[in-house]
Design a protein around this motif. Structure first.
Motif, PDB file in Angstrom:
ATOM      1  N   GLU A 171     -22.175 -47.220  55.359  1.00  0.00           N
ATOM      2  CA  GLU A 171     -20.948 -46.574  55.835  1.00  0.00           C
ATOM      3  C   GLU A 171     -19.961 -46.374  54.691  1.00  0.00           C
ATOM      4  OE1 GLU A 171     -19.874 -47.376  60.444  1.00  0.00           O
ATOM      5  OE2 GLU A 171     -19.736 -49.123  59.152  1.00  0.00           O
ATOM      6  N   ARG A 172     -19.798 -47.419  53.885  1.00  0.00           N
ATOM      7  CA  ARG A 172     -18.870 -47.331  52.761  1.00  0.00           C
ATOM      8  C   ARG A 172     -19.329 -46.281  51.753  1.00  0.00           C
ATOM      9  NH1 ARG A 172     -18.262 -53.816  51.552  1.00  0.00           N
ATOM     10  NH2 ARG A 172     -16.874 -54.340  53.311  1.00  0.00           N
ATOM     11  N   ALA A 173     -20.622 -46.283  51.443  1.00  0.00           N
ATOM     12  CA  ALA A 173     -21.150 -45.350  50.449  1.00  0.00           C
ATOM     13  C   ALA A 173     -20.971 -43.904  50.901  1.00  0.00           C
ATOM     14  CB  ALA A 173     -22.628 -45.648  50.190  1.00  0.00           C
ATOM     15  N   VAL A 174     -21.272 -43.641  52.165  1.00  0.00           N
ATOM     16  CA  VAL A 174     -21.113 -42.280  52.688  1.00  0.00           C
ATOM     17  C   VAL A 174     -19.646 -41.886  52.729  1.00  0.00           C
ATOM     18  CG1 VAL A 174     -21.396 -40.843  54.743  1.00  0.00           C
ATOM     19  CG2 VAL A 174     -23.276 -42.308  53.984  1.00  0.00           C
ATOM     20  N   ALA A 200     -26.132 -38.257  55.437  1.00  0.00           N
ATOM     21  CA  ALA A 200     -26.995 -39.387  55.079  1.00  0.00           C
ATOM     22  C   ALA A 200     -26.837 -40.561  56.030  1.00  0.00           C
ATOM     23  CB  ALA A 200     -26.698 -39.836  53.651  1.00  0.00           C
ATOM     24  N   LYS A 201     -25.703 -40.663  56.695  1.00  0.00           N
ATOM     25  CA  LYS A 201     -25.387 -41.855  57.480  1.00  0.00           C
ATOM     26  C   LYS A 201     -26.445 -42.142  58.541  1.00  0.00           C
ATOM     27  CE  LYS A 201     -21.643 -43.798  60.312  1.00  0.00           C
ATOM     28  NZ  LYS A 201     -20.259 -43.561  60.795  1.00  0.00           N
ATOM     29  N   GLN A 202     -26.764 -41.171  59.370  1.00  0.00           N
ATOM     30  CA  GLN A 202     -27.715 -41.399  60.446  1.00  0.00           C
ATOM     31  C   GLN A 202     -29.116 -41.646  59.909  1.00  0.00           C
ATOM     32  OE1 GLN A 202     -26.818 -41.735  63.766  1.00  0.00           O
ATOM     33  NE2 GLN A 202     -28.881 -42.581  63.796  1.00  0.00           N
ATOM     34  N   ILE A 203     -29.464 -41.017  58.812  1.00  0.00           N
ATOM     35  CA  ILE A 203     -30.783 -41.222  58.210  1.00  0.00           C
ATOM     36  C   ILE A 203     -30.909 -42.655  57.713  1.00  0.00           C
ATOM     37  CG2 ILE A 203     -32.287 -40.527  56.289  1.00  0.00           C
ATOM     38  CD1 ILE A 203     -31.122 -37.691  56.618  1.00  0.00           C
ATOM     39  N   PHE A 204     -29.868 -43.181  57.111  1.00  0.00           N
ATOM     40  CA  PHE A 204     -29.880 -44.575  56.668  1.00  0.00           C
ATOM     41  C   PHE A 204     -30.023 -45.512  57.873  1.00  0.00           C
ATOM     42  CE2 PHE A 204     -27.299 -43.553  52.615  1.00  0.00           C
ATOM     43  CZ  PHE A 204     -28.452 -43.512  51.864  1.00  0.00           C
ATOM     44  N   TRP A 205     -29.286 -45.233  58.921  1.00  0.00           N
ATOM     45  CA  TRP A 205     -29.332 -46.106  60.093  1.00  0.00           C
ATOM     46  C   TRP A 205     -30.698 -46.051  60.783  1.00  0.00           C
ATOM     47  CZ3 TRP A 205     -23.900 -45.863  62.893  1.00  0.00           C
ATOM     48  CH2 TRP A 205     -22.946 -46.379  62.013  1.00  0.00           C
ATOM     49  N   ASN A 206     -31.340 -44.899  60.762  1.00  0.00           N
ATOM     50  CA  ASN A 206     -32.697 -44.801  61.315  1.00  0.00           C
ATOM     51  C   ASN A 206     -33.655 -45.693  60.529  1.00  0.00           C
ATOM     52  OD1 ASN A 206     -31.798 -42.950  63.189  1.00  0.00           O
ATOM     53  ND2 ASN A 206     -32.550 -41.165  62.095  1.00  0.00           N
ATOM     54  N   ALA A 207     -33.489 -45.707  59.211  1.00  0.00           N
ATOM     55  CA  ALA A 207     -34.331 -46.561  58.365  1.00  0.00           C
ATOM     56  C   ALA A 207     -34.075 -48.031  58.656  1.00  0.00           C
ATOM     57  CB  ALA A 207     -34.081 -46.259  56.891  1.00  0.00           C
ATOM     58  N   LEU A 208     -32.839 -48.372  58.971  1.00  0.00           N
ATOM     59  CA  LEU A 208     -32.516 -49.747  59.329  1.00  0.00           C
ATOM     60  C   LEU A 208     -33.272 -50.175  60.580  1.00  0.00           C
ATOM     61  CD1 LEU A 208     -28.662 -50.258  58.851  1.00  0.00           C
ATOM     62  CD2 LEU A 208     -30.517 -51.467  57.712  1.00  0.00           C
ATOM     63  N   ASP A 261     -37.082 -38.358  50.919  1.00  0.00           N
ATOM     64  CA  ASP A 261     -37.650 -37.093  51.409  1.00  0.00           C
ATOM     65  C   ASP A 261     -36.804 -36.523  52.549  1.00  0.00           C
ATOM     66  OD1 ASP A 261     -39.667 -37.309  49.572  1.00  0.00           O
ATOM     67  OD2 ASP A 261     -41.181 -38.009  50.993  1.00  0.00           O
ATOM     68  N   GLU A 262     -36.430 -37.380  53.492  1.00  0.00           N
ATOM     69  CA  GLU A 262     -35.641 -36.918  54.636  1.00  0.00           C
ATOM     70  C   GLU A 262     -34.237 -36.504  54.200  1.00  0.00           C
ATOM     71  OE1 GLU A 262     -34.533 -38.341  59.206  1.00  0.00           O
ATOM     72  OE2 GLU A 262     -35.665 -39.682  57.881  1.00  0.00           O
ATOM     73  N   LEU A 263     -33.661 -37.238  53.272  1.00  0.00           N
ATOM     74  CA  LEU A 263     -32.339 -36.877  52.770  1.00  0.00           C
ATOM     75  C   LEU A 263     -32.374 -35.538  52.030  1.00  0.00           C
ATOM     76  CD1 LEU A 263     -31.067 -40.326  51.457  1.00  0.00           C
ATOM     77  CD2 LEU A 263     -30.106 -39.018  53.352  1.00  0.00           C
ATOM     78  N   THR A 264     -33.440 -35.304  51.292  1.00  0.00           N
ATOM     79  CA  THR A 264     -33.582 -34.029  50.581  1.00  0.00           C
ATOM     80  C   THR A 264     -33.603 -32.870  51.563  1.00  0.00           C
ATOM     81  OG1 THR A 264     -34.802 -35.082  48.766  1.00  0.00           O
ATOM     82  CG2 THR A 264     -35.036 -32.704  48.999  1.00  0.00           C
TER      83      THR A 264
END
Length: 237
Positions: free
Chosen positions: A56-59, A116-124, A153-156
């Motif tokens: 969250e902070r990074a995004v 990117a936020k939701q993609i990171f959370w999906n990975a979590l 890959d997904e972020l790209t």
């Protein structure tokens, strides 16, 4: 009836274990290790909480105006093939165009970062206890590397259309091609195919992961960054 039989069977099996094994199993069920350290369940929860806060902070830091442009660690600079000729281009009066190109590339990255936020959370959500323990005991940016391996890959895919749309709106590709044309007048300069959109996406992701790594390091090393009781317990160990 079946439930009662399973309960009895569980009691019998637990009773058959040595007392130390019974205690260890009971403590693990509570998320506590036998050495007094957090158990797997608590480690997993604590790490996911830390990474949720960190992402969250990074995004938030990158996905705002000047999130890239004024951060010298992640600012997207001129593509290298033009960077080596920048002094000559500025001397030829192309300085304003260079500055405008650099600003536009950074604005495109800032527009893309929130996706990117939701993609990171999906990975979590896909993280296992084994992953969590490896990350916790790994290097100061091991979680960031976990995300890099699983989400690049997904972020790209997510960043590309945002970057392309933003760059098209401000004419970045046109500006870049104009500068390349000017550079051709410099002796010994040869033109090579170059995808400026891909360059910005790659640089944007590198910057995002850099900031995420910084946030992860803070949580690992700075008690003040552990803003919840769970983070203090898990990372305090």
């Amino acid at each position: 009836m079946l439930t009662r039989m399973l309960t009895v069977l569980s009691i019998v099996l637990l009773a058959a274990l040595p007392a130390s094994a019974q205690l260890e199993q009971a403590l693990k069920g509570l998320g506590i290790g036998t050495t007094g350290e957090p158990g797997d369940a608590k480690i997993g929860s604590g790490l996911k909480e830390a990474l949720k806060i960190g992402t969250e902070r990074a995004v938030r830091l990158t996905g705002k105006k000047d999130g890239y442009f004024t951060n010298q660690a992640i600012k997207i600079l001129m593509p290298e093939k033009l960077r080596i000729m920048e002094q000559g281009l500025r001397a030829a009066g192309q300085g304003p165009k260079i500055d405008e190109l650099v600003l536009s590339m950074n604005r495109a990255a800032e527009q893309a970062a929130p996706s990117a936020k939701q993609i990171f959370w999906n990975a979590l959500g896909e993280m296992t206890f084994v992953d969590a323990r490896k990350i916790l005991t790994g290097g100061k940016t091991s979680a960031t590397e976990y995300f890099r391996a699983r989400t690049t890959d997904e972020l790209t895919v997510a960043f590309t259309p945002v970057v392309e749309k933003t760059m098209e709106q401000v004419g970045v590709v046109r500006k870049y091609e104009a500068l390349v044309g000017q550079a051709q007048s410099i002796p010994f300069v040869k033109s090579k195919p170059f995808d400026v959109n891909h360059y910005v996406v790659t640089e944007a992701l590198d910057g995002l992961f850099y900031v995420l790594g910084e946030e992860e390091s803070k949580i690992r090393t700075n008690p003040a960054a552990r803003t919840t009781d769970l983070l203090q317990e898990v990372f305090g160990k």
